[in-house]
Design an enzyme around this catalytic site. Structure first.
Site, PDB file in Angstrom:
ATOM      1  N   LYS A 169       0.710  -1.144   0.083  1.00  0.00           N
ATOM      2  CA  LYS A 169      -0.116   0.095  -0.048  1.00  0.00           C
ATOM      3  C   LYS A 169       0.924   1.132  -0.013  1.00  0.00           C
ATOM      4  O   LYS A 169       1.998   1.338   0.248  1.00  0.00           O
ATOM      5  CB  LYS A 169      -0.838  -0.090   1.263  1.00  0.00           C
ATOM      6  CG  LYS A 169      -0.263  -0.142   2.566  1.00  0.00           C
ATOM      7  CD  LYS A 169       0.326   1.325   3.096  1.00  0.00           C
ATOM      8  CE  LYS A 169       0.995   1.285   4.564  1.00  0.00           C
ATOM      9  NZ  LYS A 169       1.602   2.497   4.879  1.00  0.00           N
ATOM     10  N   ALA A 207       9.328  -0.600   5.265  1.00  0.00           N
ATOM     11  CA  ALA A 207       9.416   0.169   4.314  1.00  0.00           C
ATOM     12  C   ALA A 207       8.411   1.440   4.033  1.00  0.00           C
ATOM     13  O   ALA A 207       8.388   2.247   3.497  1.00  0.00           O
ATOM     14  CB  ALA A 207       9.447  -0.536   3.067  1.00  0.00           C
ATOM     15  N   GLY A 219       4.111  -4.217   3.613  1.00  0.00           N
ATOM     16  CA  GLY A 219       4.157  -5.625   3.418  1.00  0.00           C
ATOM     17  C   GLY A 219       3.880  -6.812   4.512  1.00  0.00           C
ATOM     18  O   GLY A 219       3.285  -7.409   4.135  1.00  0.00           O
ATOM     19  N   SER A 247       2.088  -6.472   7.198  1.00  0.00           N
ATOM     20  CA  SER A 247       0.764  -6.433   7.541  1.00  0.00           C
ATOM     21  C   SER A 247      -0.191  -6.982   6.468  1.00  0.00           C
ATOM     22  O   SER A 247      -1.016  -7.823   6.617  1.00  0.00           O
ATOM     23  CB  SER A 247       0.079  -4.827   7.720  1.00  0.00           C
ATOM     24  OG  SER A 247       1.082  -4.230   8.437  1.00  0.00           O
ATOM     25  N   ASP A 286      -2.129  -1.537  10.753  1.00  0.00           N
ATOM     26  CA  ASP A 286      -2.402  -1.702   9.219  1.00  0.00           C
ATOM     27  C   ASP A 286      -3.256  -3.022   8.642  1.00  0.00           C
ATOM     28  O   ASP A 286      -3.651  -2.957   7.452  1.00  0.00           O
ATOM     29  CB  ASP A 286      -1.397  -1.384   8.370  1.00  0.00           C
ATOM     30  CG  ASP A 286      -0.632  -0.077   8.540  1.00  0.00           C
ATOM     31  OD1 ASP A 286      -1.437   0.838   8.990  1.00  0.00           O
ATOM     32  OD2 ASP A 286       0.522   0.023   8.156  1.00  0.00           O
TER      33      ASP A 286
HETATM   34  O1  C5P Z   1       0.520  -1.389  15.212  1.00  0.00           O
HETATM   35  P1  C5P Z   1       1.821  -1.381  14.740  1.00  0.00           P
HETATM   36  O2  C5P Z   1       2.613  -2.706  15.288  1.00  0.00           O
HETATM   37  O3  C5P Z   1       1.835  -1.417  13.079  1.00  0.00           O
HETATM   38  O4  C5P Z   1       2.558  -0.193  15.249  1.00  0.00           O
HETATM   39  C1  C5P Z   1       3.946  -0.224  15.287  1.00  0.00           C
HETATM   40  C2  C5P Z   1       3.970   0.907  16.514  1.00  0.00           C
HETATM   41  O5  C5P Z   1       4.118   2.224  15.661  1.00  0.00           O
HETATM   42  C3  C5P Z   1       3.150   1.010  17.619  1.00  0.00           C
HETATM   43  O6  C5P Z   1       3.865   0.141  18.647  1.00  0.00           O
HETATM   44  C4  C5P Z   1       3.385   2.604  18.057  1.00  0.00           C
HETATM   45  O7  C5P Z   1       4.449   2.709  18.754  1.00  0.00           O
HETATM   46  C5  C5P Z   1       3.384   3.033  16.916  1.00  0.00           C
HETATM   47  N1  C5P Z   1       1.935   3.607  16.348  1.00  0.00           N
HETATM   48  C6  C5P Z   1       1.324   4.873  16.814  1.00  0.00           C
HETATM   49  N2  C5P Z   1       0.283   5.033  16.375  1.00  0.00           N
HETATM   50  C7  C5P Z   1      -0.276   4.611  15.521  1.00  0.00           C
HETATM   51  C8  C5P Z   1       0.074   3.244  14.799  1.00  0.00           C
HETATM   52  C9  C5P Z   1       1.537   2.727  15.118  1.00  0.00           C
HETATM   53  O8  C5P Z   1       2.034   5.368  17.609  1.00  0.00           O
HETATM   54  N3  C5P Z   1      -1.628   4.833  14.810  1.00  0.00           N
END
Ligand code: C5P
Length: 308
Positions: free
Chosen positions: A34, A120, A124, A126, A159
């Protein structure tokens, strides 16, 4: 004379292969990357995540997964990138989540042919996880409601829910509240150059370093959404990414790549997600191809793709 391709026989064979639940047939799925057309960071939440309003779009750049049954009671992960062949891989975790949810003891082998750059900003990992959830629901005929599937996806990562549907969607909350959008795709965004600078970026680090001055109220995403829904060209200044300023400041490599893209013919360059990937839209294929070639000659990992 060539025989005409028999679609009905082909489709019957494909659906037989896909529904042969216990047979040792490979189940192939594509998992698309995406880009974030827009990304408004609205604020920081009590749970440490950031509140987002972002328009995401899948692009024709994909990994291929092949799922086959495994005699042992475990998930085996095999990948063209050895560092991803671990049980910690989000795709393997998605499979384990399903096995636990239904107390299943059947094993699974996941082969992942990686093409989408890793860490990146292209989603990918997700996307791989969402592809596994959907494939196992189908392959093992699981009675999962759309809400349950969304909950599992959101637990795996912010994501992941978007990739259950893909296409164009407005994503809110952590990114996990997904509203699919039907819109006329504008000519100015017909071709997309995606460039992956030679560094990996941790999403958590980018969010941690983000100052409140970079927060916006969601108006960029809403303006682009409304333009697309009305069949209009979005104003370029609204293709905004609230994480971009910080990433360009922190990572000189991304800044340099951005400059090179502009010098190679891109009129507009934007960060995707938390980066480091950058994308540039083109109305004209010849121009996009020329720019891609110039950047490839400079040694960049660069793709010419389109929304899908
Ligand atoms: O949900 P995901 O594992 O993709 O997010 C990785 C990190 O990015 C989270 O642990 C958080 O620190 C940060 N994040 C955030 N706000 C979001 C998405 C991710 O602060 N909306």
């Amino acid at each position: 004379m060539l025989d005409k391709f028999d679609h009905s026989r082909h489709n019957a064979l494909m659906s037989y292969l896909q529904s042969a639940q216990n047979a040792d047939v490979p189940y192939f799925v594509r998992s698309y990357a995406k880009i974030n057309l827009t990304l408004d960071v609205v604020g920081r939440r009590e749970d440490g995540f950031h509140e987002l309003i972002t328009l995401m779009q899948t692009v024709d750049l994909y990994d291929t997964l092949c799922l086959t049954p495994l005699a042992e009671n475990r998930v085996q992960m095999i990948c063209t990138k050895p560092e991803l062949a671990t049980e910690n891989n989000l795709a393997a975790r998605a499979a384990d989540m399903i096995r636990q949810r239904f107390s299943l003891t059947k094993g699974l082998k996941i082969e992942l042919q990686k093409q989408v750059p890793m860490a990146a900003g292209l989603g990918g990992g997700s996307s791989n996880a969402a592809a596994v959830l959907l494939a196992l629901k189908d392959l093992w005929q699981l009675p999962l409601t759309p809400t349950e599937l969304l909950d599992m996806a959101a637990t795996l990562g912010s994501d992941v829910p978007f990739f259950l549907n893909g296409g164009l969607a407005l994503c809110e909350g952590r990114g996990e509240r997904v509203t699919p959008v039907t819109a006329h795709w504008p000519a100015s965004l017909r071709w997309l150059i995606v460039l992956k600078p030679a560094i990996g970026i941790s999403t958590a680090n980018v969010f941690r370093a983000l100052p409140p001055q970079d927060y916006t109220d969601g108006s960029h995403s809403r303006a682009v959404l409304s333009a697309l829904q009305n069949g209009q060209e979005p104003a370029l200044e609204h293709l905004h990414n609230g994480l971009e300023r910080g990433v360009l400041e922190l990572y000189g490599e991304v800044n340099r790549a951005r400059e090179e893209m502009l010098q190679s013919g891109a009129a507009y360059v934007r960060l995707s997600g938390s980066g480091p990937s950058l994308f540039a839209p083109f109305a004209d294929l010849e121009q996009a191809a020329h720019t891609r070639q110039q950047l490839a000659q400079k040694g960049y990992e660069v793709y010419l793709t389109r929304a899908i």
